[in-house]
Design a protein around this motif. Sequence first.
Motif, mmCIF file in Angstrom:
data_model
loop_
_atom_site.group_PDB
_atom_site.id
_atom_site.type_symbol
_atom_site.label_atom_id
_atom_site.label_comp_id
_atom_site.label_asym_id
_atom_site.label_seq_id
_atom_site.Cartn_x
_atom_site.Cartn_y
_atom_site.Cartn_z
ATOM 1 N N HIS A 6 67.406 87.175 178.481
ATOM 2 C CA HIS A 6 67.091 88.296 179.396
ATOM 3 C C HIS A 6 65.787 88.225 180.036
ATOM 4 O O HIS A 6 64.875 88.880 179.554
ATOM 5 N N PRO A 7 65.720 87.610 181.312
ATOM 6 C CA PRO A 7 64.368 87.538 182.100
ATOM 7 C C PRO A 7 63.953 88.629 182.522
ATOM 8 O O PRO A 7 62.820 88.811 182.658
ATOM 9 N N CYS A 8 64.825 89.842 182.793
ATOM 10 C CA CYS A 8 64.654 90.966 183.589
ATOM 11 C C CYS A 8 63.391 91.429 182.672
ATOM 12 O O CYS A 8 62.249 91.944 183.208
ATOM 13 N N LEU A 9 63.592 91.756 181.357
ATOM 14 C CA LEU A 9 62.574 92.524 180.724
ATOM 15 C C LEU A 9 61.534 91.738 180.163
ATOM 16 O O LEU A 9 60.578 92.161 179.504
ATOM 17 N N THR A 10 61.692 90.382 180.490
ATOM 18 C CA THR A 10 60.311 89.619 180.148
ATOM 19 C C THR A 10 59.360 89.630 181.471
ATOM 20 O O THR A 10 58.371 89.881 181.315
ATOM 21 N N PHE A 11 59.994 89.426 182.603
ATOM 22 C CA PHE A 11 59.224 89.419 183.801
ATOM 23 C C PHE A 11 58.393 90.918 184.041
ATOM 24 O O PHE A 11 57.326 90.667 184.165
ATOM 25 N N ASP A 12 58.910 92.117 183.540
ATOM 26 C CA ASP A 12 58.147 93.201 183.584
ATOM 27 C C ASP A 12 56.828 93.244 182.592
ATOM 28 O O ASP A 12 56.288 94.344 182.855
ATOM 29 N N LYS A 13 56.824 92.384 181.760
ATOM 30 C CA LYS A 13 55.523 92.423 180.908
ATOM 31 C C LYS A 13 54.448 91.720 181.490
ATOM 32 O O LYS A 13 53.379 91.675 180.812
ATOM 33 N N TRP A 14 54.787 91.055 182.725
ATOM 34 C CA TRP A 14 53.362 90.294 183.254
ATOM 35 C C TRP A 14 53.133 90.690 184.662
ATOM 36 O O TRP A 14 54.198 90.487 185.621
ATOM 37 N N ARG A 15 51.962 90.482 185.005
ATOM 38 C CA ARG A 15 51.567 90.686 186.353
ATOM 39 C C ARG A 15 51.437 89.443 187.175
ATOM 40 O O ARG A 15 51.490 89.338 188.267
ATOM 41 N N HIS A 16 51.164 88.288 186.311
ATOM 42 C CA HIS A 16 50.901 87.183 186.969
ATOM 43 C C HIS A 16 51.808 85.896 186.034
ATOM 44 O O HIS A 16 51.572 86.198 185.031
ATOM 45 N N LEU A 17 52.277 85.152 186.691
ATOM 46 C CA LEU A 17 52.737 83.960 185.962
ATOM 47 C C LEU A 17 52.693 82.679 186.693
ATOM 48 O O LEU A 17 52.852 82.361 187.602
ATOM 49 N N PRO A 18 51.839 81.799 185.992
ATOM 50 C CA PRO A 18 51.731 80.257 186.466
ATOM 51 C C PRO A 18 52.964 79.517 186.686
ATOM 52 O O PRO A 18 53.737 79.717 185.760
ATOM 53 N N VAL A 19 52.872 78.845 187.709
ATOM 54 C CA VAL A 19 53.846 78.091 187.851
ATOM 55 C C VAL A 19 53.333 76.603 187.681
ATOM 56 O O VAL A 19 52.410 75.900 188.294
ATOM 57 N N VAL A 20 54.239 75.759 186.966
ATOM 58 C CA VAL A 20 53.636 74.559 186.626
ATOM 59 C C VAL A 20 54.572 73.386 187.099
ATOM 60 O O VAL A 20 55.812 73.575 187.158
ATOM 61 N N ASP A 21 53.805 72.196 187.164
ATOM 62 C CA ASP A 21 54.667 71.037 187.674
ATOM 63 C C ASP A 21 55.251 70.132 186.289
ATOM 64 O O ASP A 21 54.822 70.805 185.412
ATOM 65 N N GLY A 22 55.652 69.073 186.590
ATOM 66 C CA GLY A 22 56.214 68.289 185.356
ATOM 67 C C GLY A 22 55.163 67.748 184.624
ATOM 68 O O GLY A 22 55.369 67.224 183.161
ATOM 69 N N ASP A 23 53.856 67.719 185.135
ATOM 70 C CA ASP A 23 52.553 67.390 184.120
ATOM 71 C C ASP A 23 51.936 68.690 183.755
ATOM 72 O O ASP A 23 50.693 68.464 182.950
ATOM 73 N N TYR A 24 52.677 69.713 183.830
ATOM 74 C CA TYR A 24 52.160 71.071 183.374
ATOM 75 C C TYR A 24 50.562 71.464 183.917
ATOM 76 O O TYR A 24 49.935 72.477 183.635
ATOM 77 N N ASN A 25 50.643 70.916 185.217
ATOM 78 C CA ASN A 25 49.576 71.229 186.191
ATOM 79 C C ASN A 25 49.899 72.738 186.840
ATOM 80 O O ASN A 25 51.081 72.718 187.325
ATOM 81 N N VAL A 26 49.024 73.643 186.806
ATOM 82 C CA VAL A 26 49.295 74.757 187.629
ATOM 83 C C VAL A 26 49.250 74.464 189.050
ATOM 84 O O VAL A 26 48.247 74.430 189.757
ATOM 85 N N VAL A 27 50.392 74.700 189.744
ATOM 86 C CA VAL A 27 50.580 74.756 191.201
ATOM 87 C C VAL A 27 50.811 75.906 192.065
ATOM 88 O O VAL A 27 50.720 75.819 193.367
ATOM 89 N N GLU A 28 50.904 76.859 191.501
ATOM 90 C CA GLU A 28 51.010 78.456 191.759
ATOM 91 C C GLU A 28 50.852 79.412 190.984
ATOM 92 O O GLU A 28 51.111 79.297 189.837
ATOM 93 N N ILE A 29 50.439 80.595 191.368
ATOM 94 C CA ILE A 29 50.516 81.630 190.609
ATOM 95 C C ILE A 29 51.404 82.776 191.298
ATOM 96 O O ILE A 29 51.194 83.132 192.604
ATOM 97 N N VAL A 30 52.400 83.424 190.535
ATOM 98 C CA VAL A 30 53.287 84.179 191.026
ATOM 99 C C VAL A 30 52.858 85.726 190.608
ATOM 100 O O VAL A 30 52.584 85.811 189.542
ATOM 101 N N GLN A 31 52.820 86.668 191.391
ATOM 102 C CA GLN A 31 52.572 87.981 191.243
ATOM 103 C C GLN A 31 53.607 88.829 191.183
ATOM 104 O O GLN A 31 54.740 88.483 191.897
ATOM 105 N N THR A 32 53.750 89.791 190.374
ATOM 106 C CA THR A 32 54.746 90.707 190.286
ATOM 107 C C THR A 32 54.456 92.179 190.721
ATOM 108 O O THR A 32 52.955 92.448 190.255
ATOM 109 N N PHE A 33 55.183 92.895 191.070
ATOM 110 C CA PHE A 33 54.901 94.291 191.651
ATOM 111 C C PHE A 33 55.854 95.139 191.045
ATOM 112 O O PHE A 33 56.964 96.091 191.859
ATOM 113 N N PHE A 34 55.916 95.486 189.593
ATOM 114 C CA PHE A 34 56.782 96.430 189.164
ATOM 115 C C PHE A 34 56.285 98.068 189.225
ATOM 116 O O PHE A 34 55.154 98.177 189.104
#
Length: 423
Positions: free
Chosen positions: A395-423
């Motif tokens: 259930h991703p819906c109720l996981t996302f709303d616990k986070w204001r920022h989610l790092p996006v990582v590539d195949g080597d676990y490098n952070v390539v972006e940060i996604v912000q949420t607006f709940f």
Amino acid sequence: MSDTNYQHGMIDTLNKGLGALEAPLAPSAATGLGWNLLNEDLSLPTAVLYEDKIRHNLAWMQRFVHEYGVKLAPHGKTTMAPKLFRRQLEGGAWGITLATAQQTYAAYHHGVRRVLMANQLVGKRNMTMIADLLKDTNFEYFCLVDSAAAVVHLGEFFRARGQTVQVLIELGVTGGRTGVRDAAQQQAVLDALTQYHDAVKLAGVEVYEGVLSTEADIRAFLQRAVSITRELVAAGRVERNPAVLSGAGSAWYDVVADEFAHKDVGAPLDVVLRPGCYLTHDVGIYKAAQAQIATRNPIAKQMRSQLQPALQLWAYVQSIPEPERAIIALGKRDAAFDAGMPEPAQQFRPGESKSPKATPEHWEVTGMMDQHAYLRIAPGDDIRVGDMIAFDISHPCLTFDKWRHLPVVDGDYNVVEIVQTFF
């Protein structure tokens, strides 16, 4: 109305999941920090998105709707992440589905210009927010009505402002959620629409099939929706061209596509599907649902791969107080637990490992408190305080709303972006 301040808002690194910096972080600067998950550059616990899997899921769903010749308006309440909305729209989505006036307002200020609000619009402040957005003639908005009272509520407000709002009649089932139950209720809605014709415009029909549990019942419900849409078009009641016919949560979208696509209702038709959880998928309820889709749907069967889980939670082992129990620094404030506990998937030992390895099959989260998870292990297992464990979720819906920022990582676990949420 400018949305510049919203689109370019700074990232507050005091929020969990990143690691405090001395000053807020510009979104464009995220990739220049050189952060790597396995190097412990992030403060755990953190929710992480995987770029390759996000890209795969975006392409998968867009191909699916293209094969059926229908539109996609993914449900944005799942992520409430404008960066992800933008990727969905750039990938071909017709619009974004949302559930509340606040969500709609946030999405608009991040560039979304077509919103299907799959809910009733009720309350002065909520209606005022939408009315303000409707001053932009480039913004298209729909909400739902399922009673004469709902039409009157909207009609009185928008008539007083000299504005109009587009609505979809929502159909429902006995014992379900919202929605018109029978012909008498439907006629009452139509009579109210006639009374407030200047302020409330009927654009089509909407259903949410997820309140039903069997395919036969769902197909019958969807066929009712097609029939009613055809009747409304024939009676000249639908004022949008094309008319809108919309349904589909994340579990039965294939059946909705099958029943709605290429139907002759007597007028051009926008068939709009609204799944939201496909973007990150999961290993729980939606993995099970997708397995059924892959079994019953001919187009899904032809796809070379299915949706992939693109969201994990990483946390440290912080205590091993008993031979059969480890305590993980992850809790109810971090992960959904309404549809199953997080499932351990990967284990990484900083300073010794070069890459994560799969966790033993017998490891299991047996319970969670606010900031702790109980992990059942076995005596002699290779697990230490300081190990990093990645958990899949249900259930991703109720996981996302616990986070204001989610790092996006590539195949080597490098952070390539940060996604912000607006709940």
